[in-house]
Design a protein around this motif. Sequence first.
Motif, PDB file in Angstrom:
ATOM      1  N   PHE A  40      37.965  42.180  39.137  1.00  0.00           N
ATOM      2  CA  PHE A  40      38.521  43.418  39.228  1.00  0.00           C
ATOM      3  C   PHE A  40      39.060  44.012  40.227  1.00  0.00           C
ATOM      4  N   ARG A  41      39.667  44.962  40.404  1.00  0.00           N
ATOM      5  CA  ARG A  41      40.262  45.534  41.494  1.00  0.00           C
ATOM      6  C   ARG A  41      40.129  47.069  41.735  1.00  0.00           C
ATOM      7  N   GLN A  42      40.128  47.344  42.813  1.00  0.00           N
ATOM      8  CA  GLN A  42      40.167  48.961  43.041  1.00  0.00           C
ATOM      9  C   GLN A  42      41.012  49.428  44.188  1.00  0.00           C
ATOM     10  N   VAL A  43      41.777  50.400  44.065  1.00  0.00           N
ATOM     11  CA  VAL A  43      42.281  51.316  45.132  1.00  0.00           C
ATOM     12  C   VAL A  43      41.850  52.405  45.448  1.00  0.00           C
ATOM     13  N   PRO A  44      41.903  52.982  46.652  1.00  0.00           N
ATOM     14  CA  PRO A  44      41.179  54.207  46.763  1.00  0.00           C
ATOM     15  C   PRO A  44      41.976  55.209  45.830  1.00  0.00           C
ATOM     16  N   GLY A  45      40.834  56.200  45.402  1.00  0.00           N
ATOM     17  CA  GLY A  45      41.354  57.224  44.524  1.00  0.00           C
ATOM     18  C   GLY A  45      41.447  56.844  43.193  1.00  0.00           C
ATOM     19  N   LYS A  46      41.160  55.563  42.801  1.00  0.00           N
ATOM     20  CA  LYS A  46      41.504  55.141  41.365  1.00  0.00           C
ATOM     21  C   LYS A  46      40.353  54.444  40.897  1.00  0.00           C
ATOM     22  N   GLU A  47      40.038  54.353  39.709  1.00  0.00           N
ATOM     23  CA  GLU A  47      38.850  53.736  38.946  1.00  0.00           C
ATOM     24  C   GLU A  47      39.386  52.259  39.224  1.00  0.00           C
ATOM     25  N   ARG A  48      37.949  51.521  39.204  1.00  0.00           N
ATOM     26  CA  ARG A  48      38.176  50.027  39.292  1.00  0.00           C
ATOM     27  C   ARG A  48      38.777  49.422  38.136  1.00  0.00           C
ATOM     28  N   GLU A  49      39.504  48.581  37.741  1.00  0.00           N
ATOM     29  CA  GLU A  49      40.115  48.161  36.765  1.00  0.00           C
ATOM     30  C   GLU A  49      39.933  46.573  36.598  1.00  0.00           C
ATOM     31  N   GLY A  50      40.208  46.370  35.277  1.00  0.00           N
ATOM     32  CA  GLY A  50      39.945  44.956  35.056  1.00  0.00           C
ATOM     33  C   GLY A  50      41.107  44.032  35.264  1.00  0.00           C
ATOM     34  N   VAL A  51      41.124  42.933  36.000  1.00  0.00           N
ATOM     35  CA  VAL A  51      42.290  42.210  36.385  1.00  0.00           C
ATOM     36  C   VAL A  51      42.395  40.883  35.372  1.00  0.00           C
ATOM     37  N   SER A  52      41.129  40.431  35.112  1.00  0.00           N
ATOM     38  CA  SER A  52      41.224  39.114  34.379  1.00  0.00           C
ATOM     39  C   SER A  52      39.805  38.653  34.325  1.00  0.00           C
ATOM     40  N   CYS A  53      39.490  38.106  33.088  1.00  0.00           N
ATOM     41  CA  CYS A  53      38.064  37.519  32.781  1.00  0.00           C
ATOM     42  C   CYS A  53      38.253  36.494  32.197  1.00  0.00           C
ATOM     43  N   ILE A  54      36.919  35.579  32.291  1.00  0.00           N
ATOM     44  CA  ILE A  54      37.006  34.264  31.594  1.00  0.00           C
ATOM     45  C   ILE A  54      35.404  33.932  31.012  1.00  0.00           C
ATOM     46  N   SER A  55      35.623  33.367  29.850  1.00  0.00           N
ATOM     47  CA  SER A  55      34.265  33.192  29.249  1.00  0.00           C
ATOM     48  C   SER A  55      33.549  32.395  30.026  1.00  0.00           C
ATOM     49  N   GLY A  56      32.324  32.220  29.615  1.00  0.00           N
ATOM     50  CA  GLY A  56      31.541  31.199  30.223  1.00  0.00           C
ATOM     51  C   GLY A  56      31.652  29.791  29.975  1.00  0.00           C
ATOM     52  N   SER A  57      32.296  29.546  28.807  1.00  0.00           N
ATOM     53  CA  SER A  57      32.777  27.923  28.674  1.00  0.00           C
ATOM     54  C   SER A  57      34.099  27.872  29.252  1.00  0.00           C
ATOM     55  N   GLY A  58      34.704  28.812  29.397  1.00  0.00           N
ATOM     56  CA  GLY A  58      36.071  28.791  30.157  1.00  0.00           C
ATOM     57  C   GLY A  58      37.187  28.718  28.927  1.00  0.00           C
ATOM     58  N   ARG A  59      36.706  28.651  27.808  1.00  0.00           N
ATOM     59  CA  ARG A  59      37.671  28.519  26.595  1.00  0.00           C
ATOM     60  C   ARG A  59      38.632  29.835  26.441  1.00  0.00           C
ATOM     61  N   MET A  60      37.991  31.091  26.700  1.00  0.00           N
ATOM     62  CA  MET A  60      38.644  32.409  26.390  1.00  0.00           C
ATOM     63  C   MET A  60      39.060  32.959  27.680  1.00  0.00           C
ATOM     64  N   THR A  61      40.097  33.441  27.820  1.00  0.00           N
ATOM     65  CA  THR A  61      40.444  34.061  29.215  1.00  0.00           C
ATOM     66  C   THR A  61      41.170  35.501  28.743  1.00  0.00           C
ATOM     67  N   GLN A  62      41.327  36.608  29.626  1.00  0.00           N
ATOM     68  CA  GLN A  62      42.122  37.915  29.380  1.00  0.00           C
ATOM     69  C   GLN A  62      42.599  38.289  30.531  1.00  0.00           C
ATOM     70  N   TYR A  63      43.899  38.798  30.529  1.00  0.00           N
ATOM     71  CA  TYR A  63      44.525  39.393  31.459  1.00  0.00           C
ATOM     72  C   TYR A  63      44.885  40.682  31.282  1.00  0.00           C
ATOM     73  N   ALA A  64      45.056  41.425  32.557  1.00  0.00           N
ATOM     74  CA  ALA A  64      45.661  42.863  32.343  1.00  0.00           C
ATOM     75  C   ALA A  64      46.991  42.706  32.112  1.00  0.00           C
ATOM     76  N   ASP A  65      47.765  43.507  31.646  1.00  0.00           N
ATOM     77  CA  ASP A  65      49.230  43.355  31.265  1.00  0.00           C
ATOM     78  C   ASP A  65      50.202  43.323  32.678  1.00  0.00           C
ATOM     79  N   SER A  66      49.528  43.936  33.723  1.00  0.00           N
ATOM     80  CA  SER A  66      50.286  44.155  34.889  1.00  0.00           C
ATOM     81  C   SER A  66      50.141  42.703  35.523  1.00  0.00           C
ATOM     82  N   VAL A  67      49.484  41.736  35.245  1.00  0.00           N
ATOM     83  CA  VAL A  67      49.194  40.474  35.979  1.00  0.00           C
ATOM     84  C   VAL A  67      49.613  39.246  35.091  1.00  0.00           C
TER      85      VAL A  67
END
Length: 131
Positions: A40-67
Amino acid sequence: QLQIVESGGGLVQPGGSLRLSCGASASTGLTLNYYDIGWFRQVPGKEREGVSCISGSGRMTQYADSVKGRFTISRDNVEMMAYLQMDSLEVEDTAVYYCAARNRYKPNIQGLCVIHEYDAWGQGIQVTVSS
């Protein structure tokens, strides 16, 4: 409880690359595959946002559209590590980046990258993209 430490941040020029690392240690004795990992990432004055996540097994991933197409998340459960490879960095990627984890078996999970479901956080690391 999982202890998390990020490393690999710094200053890079636009178009450059950085690789963030997330080291985890579990006092419970559970191995890392019990945990989904998110960046996740955060810039001053903004809410923390999700960048990318991966499941415990590694089989599923998810990305923010911006990245999508620029960042790649990965993990090594044996080494208790997760990574975020960031390529073609843009000025807009400048932020404090956090690695976080959640037990993949916790009840009522709503999605892979739902920020409030992550309950073990690193201290954050600065990434600055600037010429």
